[in-house]
Design a protein around this motif. Structure first.
Motif, PDB file in Angstrom:
ATOM      1  N   ALA A  34       0.817  -1.207   0.000  1.00 18.82           N
ATOM      2  CA  ALA A  34       0.000   0.000   0.000  1.00 18.82           C
ATOM      3  C   ALA A  34       0.851   1.257   0.000  1.00 18.82           C
ATOM      4  CB  ALA A  34      -0.940  -0.001   1.195  1.00 18.82           C
ATOM      5  N   SER A  35       1.841   1.314   0.851  1.00 20.36           N
ATOM      6  CA  SER A  35       2.675   2.514   0.864  1.00 20.36           C
ATOM      7  C   SER A  35       4.094   2.191   0.428  1.00 20.36           C
ATOM      8  CB  SER A  35       2.690   3.158   2.248  1.00 20.36           C
ATOM      9  OG  SER A  35       3.558   2.459   3.114  1.00 20.36           O
ATOM     10  N   TYR A 120      10.114  -7.748  14.733  1.00 17.16           N
ATOM     11  CA  TYR A 120       9.020  -6.800  14.860  1.00 17.16           C
ATOM     12  C   TYR A 120       8.651  -6.304  13.464  1.00 17.16           C
ATOM     13  CZ  TYR A 120       9.971  -6.654  19.864  1.00 17.16           C
ATOM     14  OH  TYR A 120      10.148  -6.985  21.177  1.00 17.16           O
ATOM     15  N   PHE A 121       7.455  -6.627  13.015  1.00 17.36           N
ATOM     16  CA  PHE A 121       6.959  -6.164  11.722  1.00 17.36           C
ATOM     17  C   PHE A 121       6.060  -4.964  12.000  1.00 17.36           C
ATOM     18  CE2 PHE A 121       8.116 -10.549  11.148  1.00 17.36           C
ATOM     19  CZ  PHE A 121       8.842 -10.497   9.972  1.00 17.36           C
ATOM     20  N   ILE A 122       6.506  -3.803  11.547  1.00 21.20           N
ATOM     21  CA  ILE A 122       5.834  -2.546  11.861  1.00 21.20           C
ATOM     22  C   ILE A 122       5.208  -1.978  10.590  1.00 21.20           C
ATOM     23  CG2 ILE A 122       6.136  -0.212  12.780  1.00 21.20           C
ATOM     24  CD1 ILE A 122       6.674  -2.439  14.863  1.00 21.20           C
ATOM     25  N   ASN A 123       3.950  -1.623  10.665  1.00 27.10           N
ATOM     26  CA  ASN A 123       3.278  -1.003   9.526  1.00 27.10           C
ATOM     27  C   ASN A 123       3.975   0.313   9.188  1.00 27.10           C
ATOM     28  OD1 ASN A 123       0.721  -2.635   8.950  1.00 27.10           O
ATOM     29  ND2 ASN A 123       0.641  -2.383  11.166  1.00 27.10           N
ATOM     30  N   ALA A 124       4.261   0.517   7.919  1.00 30.11           N
ATOM     31  CA  ALA A 124       5.001   1.713   7.493  1.00 30.11           C
ATOM     32  C   ALA A 124       4.236   3.003   7.759  1.00 30.11           C
ATOM     33  CB  ALA A 124       5.347   1.608   6.009  1.00 30.11           C
ATOM     34  N   VAL A 125       2.917   2.968   7.692  1.00 28.43           N
ATOM     35  CA  VAL A 125       2.136   4.196   7.852  1.00 28.43           C
ATOM     36  C   VAL A 125       2.030   4.660   9.302  1.00 28.43           C
ATOM     37  CG1 VAL A 125       0.771   3.820   5.766  1.00 28.43           C
ATOM     38  CG2 VAL A 125      -0.093   2.996   7.971  1.00 28.43           C
ATOM     39  N   VAL A 126       2.480   3.858  10.260  1.00 25.69           N
ATOM     40  CA  VAL A 126       2.342   4.234  11.666  1.00 25.69           C
ATOM     41  C   VAL A 126       3.611   4.837  12.254  1.00 25.69           C
ATOM     42  CG1 VAL A 126       0.560   2.493  12.031  1.00 25.69           C
ATOM     43  CG2 VAL A 126       2.929   1.976  12.648  1.00 25.69           C
ATOM     44  N   VAL A 127       4.631   5.007  11.429  1.00 24.46           N
ATOM     45  CA  VAL A 127       5.878   5.607  11.911  1.00 24.46           C
ATOM     46  C   VAL A 127       6.300   6.760  11.007  1.00 24.46           C
ATOM     47  CG1 VAL A 127       6.785   3.577  13.096  1.00 24.46           C
ATOM     48  CG2 VAL A 127       7.285   3.891  10.671  1.00 24.46           C
ATOM     49  N   THR A 128       6.988   7.702  11.609  1.00 26.40           N
ATOM     50  CA  THR A 128       7.655   8.764  10.868  1.00 26.40           C
ATOM     51  C   THR A 128       9.146   8.535  11.039  1.00 26.40           C
ATOM     52  OG1 THR A 128       7.637  10.257  12.770  1.00 26.40           O
ATOM     53  CG2 THR A 128       5.781  10.425  11.222  1.00 26.40           C
TER      54      THR A 128
END
Length: 156
Positions: A34-35, A120-128
Motif C-alpha cells: 500500500a505505501s 518486529y513487523f511494523i506497519n510503514a504508515v504508523v511511523v515517521t
C-alpha cells in the motif's frame, strides 16, 4: 517519563489520515504494497510513533525480511512498546503497541530465525522517520546481535 497520550476517537480521526487511523486505532492492517515506505529504506535514523512522536525503533535494528512491511530486531528500548495477544484469521499473533499512546504498530513474531529469534513487523504508515536521530548500532543492539545481524544481511 512520558505521560500516556489519551485522545477521543474524533481527535484521532482529525489528526491522522484515514489509513493511519484504521491501522493505529482499529487494528486494521496496512495493505501489502500500500505505501511501500520504509521497507527497502536504507537511511540511518530513528522511527517515531505517528500518533505521539515517541521514539520506537532505530534503522540500525532494521532487517531485510521477506515481508511487505519494515522489520526490526528490537525497539530502541523494551519499554517503548508493549505486546498483546490477538487472533487474526484463526492465528494467534502478538500485537505491538506503542506504550505511550496505545497505537497499534504491527506484530512481533518469535520465529527463531537468526540473529535475534524475534522480529518486529511494523506497519510503514504508523511511523515517521527522522534521519537526525542520534542512535547508533552500538546503542541499539548488544554486540553479539549486532555482529550477527550485520553478518546475515549487511548494513541496511
Amino acid at each position: 517519563m512520558h505521560e500516556n497520550v489519551v485522545k477521543r476517537k474524533a481527535d484521532w480521526q482529525r489528526l491522522l489520515s484515514p489509513v493511519q487511523n484504521r491501522v493505529t486505532h482499529q487494528q486494521g492492517p496496512e495493505l501489502a504494497h500500500a505505501s511501500g515506505r520504509h521497507r527497502d529504506f536504507s537511511a540511518s535514523g530513528i522511527f517515531h510513533c505517528v500518533c505521539c512522536g515517541k521514539t520506537l525503533v532505530s534503522s540500525h535494528a532494521k532487517i531485510v525480511a521477506k515481508s511487505e512491511w519494515p522489520a526490526f530486531l528490537a525497539p530502541v528500548a523494551k519499554e517503548r512498546v508493549r505486546t498483546a495477544k490477538d487472533i487474526v484469521h484463526f492465528t494467534v499473533l502478538k500485537d505491538v503497541l506503542c506504550s505511550n499512546c496505545n497505537a497499534h504498530l504491527g506484530y512481533v513474531l518469535n520465529d527463531g530465525r537468526l540473529p535475534a529469534g524475534v522480529h518486529y513487523f511494523i506497519n510503514a504508515v504508523v511511523v515517521t522517520f527522522d534521519e537526525r536521530g542520534g542512535c547508533t548500532a552500538e546503542t541499539v543492539l548488544p554486540s553479539s546481535e549486532r555482529a550477527a545481524s550485520l553478518g546475515e544481511r549487511g548494513p541496511v
